[in-house]
Every structure is written in C-alpha cells, then in structure tokens.
Motif scaffolding. Sequence first.
Motif, short mmCIF file in Angstrom:
data_model
loop_
_atom_site.label_atom_id
_atom_site.label_comp_id
_atom_site.label_asym_id
_atom_site.label_seq_id
_atom_site.Cartn_x
_atom_site.Cartn_y
_atom_site.Cartn_z
N MET A 5 -7.95 11.04 -15.88
CA MET A 5 -7.22 9.82 -16.06
C MET A 5 -6.44 9.54 -14.79
N ASP A 6 -6.58 8.33 -14.24
CA ASP A 6 -5.87 7.94 -13.04
C ASP A 6 -4.39 7.73 -13.33
N ALA A 7 -3.57 7.89 -12.28
CA ALA A 7 -2.13 7.67 -12.44
C ALA A 7 -1.90 6.24 -12.91
N GLY A 8 -1.04 6.07 -13.86
CA GLY A 8 -0.73 4.74 -14.38
C GLY A 8 -1.69 4.26 -15.45
N GLU A 9 -2.79 4.98 -15.66
CA GLU A 9 -3.77 4.60 -16.68
C GLU A 9 -3.31 5.08 -18.06
N VAL A 10 -3.47 4.23 -19.04
CA VAL A 10 -3.06 4.56 -20.39
C VAL A 10 -4.29 4.93 -21.21
N LYS A 11 -4.24 6.08 -21.85
CA LYS A 11 -5.32 6.53 -22.71
C LYS A 11 -5.11 5.96 -24.11
N ALA A 12 -6.16 5.38 -24.70
CA ALA A 12 -6.08 4.83 -26.06
C ALA A 12 -6.92 5.70 -26.99
N VAL A 13 -6.37 6.04 -28.15
CA VAL A 13 -7.04 6.90 -29.13
C VAL A 13 -7.01 6.21 -30.49
N ARG A 14 -8.11 6.28 -31.22
CA ARG A 14 -8.16 5.79 -32.60
C ARG A 14 -7.99 7.00 -33.52
N ARG A 15 -7.17 6.82 -34.57
CA ARG A 15 -6.86 7.96 -35.44
C ARG A 15 -6.80 7.50 -36.89
N ARG A 16 -7.47 8.23 -37.78
CA ARG A 16 -7.41 8.00 -39.22
C ARG A 16 -6.49 9.05 -39.81
N CYS A 17 -5.52 8.62 -40.63
CA CYS A 17 -4.53 9.54 -41.17
C CYS A 17 -4.45 9.46 -42.68
N ALA A 18 -4.09 10.57 -43.28
CA ALA A 18 -3.81 10.65 -44.72
C ALA A 18 -2.36 11.08 -44.88
N ARG A 19 -1.63 10.37 -45.74
CA ARG A 19 -0.23 10.65 -45.99
C ARG A 19 0.01 10.80 -47.48
N VAL A 20 1.01 11.59 -47.85
CA VAL A 20 1.30 11.81 -49.27
C VAL A 20 2.79 11.58 -49.51
N LEU A 21 3.07 10.68 -50.45
CA LEU A 21 4.45 10.44 -50.87
C LEU A 21 4.73 11.41 -52.01
N LEU A 22 5.45 12.49 -51.69
CA LEU A 22 5.78 13.52 -52.66
C LEU A 22 7.11 13.15 -53.31
N VAL A 23 7.11 12.96 -54.63
CA VAL A 23 8.30 12.54 -55.36
C VAL A 23 8.58 13.57 -56.46
N GLY A 29 8.00 0.68 -57.20
CA GLY A 29 6.95 0.38 -58.18
C GLY A 29 6.23 1.62 -58.66
N LEU A 30 5.93 2.53 -57.74
CA LEU A 30 5.22 3.76 -58.12
C LEU A 30 6.05 4.62 -59.06
N ARG A 31 7.34 4.72 -58.79
CA ARG A 31 8.22 5.50 -59.66
C ARG A 31 8.26 4.92 -61.07
N ALA A 32 8.09 3.60 -61.16
CA ALA A 32 8.12 2.92 -62.46
C ALA A 32 6.78 2.98 -63.17
N GLY A 33 5.77 3.57 -62.52
CA GLY A 33 4.46 3.73 -63.14
C GLY A 33 3.43 2.72 -62.73
#
Length: 189
Positions: free
Chosen positions: A1-19, A152-156
């Motif tokens: 990567m050249d100086a000043g060049e910005v690398k772009a990455v695509r990312r798929r993520c999984a998240r969990v709302l633990l309640v 909303g999720l807490r209310a079902g």
Amino acid sequence: MDAGEVKAVRRRCARVLLVDEDDRVLLFHSRDYMGPGVEYYVTPGGGLDAGETLEAGAVREVFEETGLRVAPDTLGPVVAETEGVWSDGPDLVIHSRDAYFFLRVAHFEPVRDGLEAVEREEFTAARWLAPAELAAVDALVFPAPVACLLKGLRAGAEPAPPVRLPWGAWTWNADRDWTPTERAAILDR
C-alpha cells in the motif's frame, strides 16, 4: 500500500443483544482507546470467519468475548440489521454489514479470556445497562443505537422483517480526528 493510500475492506458481522432477567443489556465499554476522553460502548459480536454462518459467528463471538456458551438454535431470527462505514485510523476504511440477534440469558459475569489482544486494550469493562442507562448513552453505542429496538424486544415484539438500524459508527477524518459518520464525508470513490 502506497503512503497516503486508504485500504477499504468489506466485512459481514454478527452481533448478539444479550439481555438478562432484569432487562439489562450487556455492552462493552471503551474509554481513551480511540483518543483521550473518547468514550463509547460496543455490542457483543464481530466479523464472520470465511464460510461461517451468521448464527455460527454470533455463537463464536459471544463465547470469545464473554465466556458464555450458547447454541445456535437459541438465537432465533435476525431482529435488526445495519450497514455503514467505520475506521480505526487513517489508513483503513471498513464497510460493515451487521446482523443482530436477541437472546435472553441469566445474568452472568463475562469472562474476558477469549478476547483478542486489541479487544483487551479497547474494552475497559463489560457492563450490564438498565433501560434508562442505555437510553442515556445510546448515541455512543457501536455500531448503531439499540435502545428503541431493545424496548420492543423486551416487550416481546419480534420484528419481521428485521428492523433497519441507523448507522452510528465513527470514521477517521484527517482534519478533525474522530467524527461520527453521520456528519462526516466518507471517502469519495
């Protein structure tokens, strides 16, 4: 990567709302990692490994970040999605598509043993936030605010199709350091 060049990455993520049984949501707190005085919260979850399903990635991330073992079939459907750009420095931009699961769990104390080195530095604490506490800091939740969704999720209520959350993550701006993506121009391509 050249100086000043910005690398772009695509990312798929999984998240969990633990309640937990007292309607508190588990979030990771960070302070001073991105800069002096910069504070935010992060939902459990992260990027999928090659060939990994959303459910498998969510289960793996929950275990790595909290020590809690859950079965993929306990997650239920994806309840929300968000998508946007974030970065943790001037040389990398990540375009992330995140899917959220909702899971009721018995209160537990997270174990940080499985955190990656960067997560151990970034996450200063694991906190269970009550609804009012979450509402007070919701604008600081990475990658998207979740208070209204959790109400909303807490209310079902189980949304079908998944709720579309507004992207709220941050990106690097060379002129002003860190700035919310809502107010910053992302790279022109």
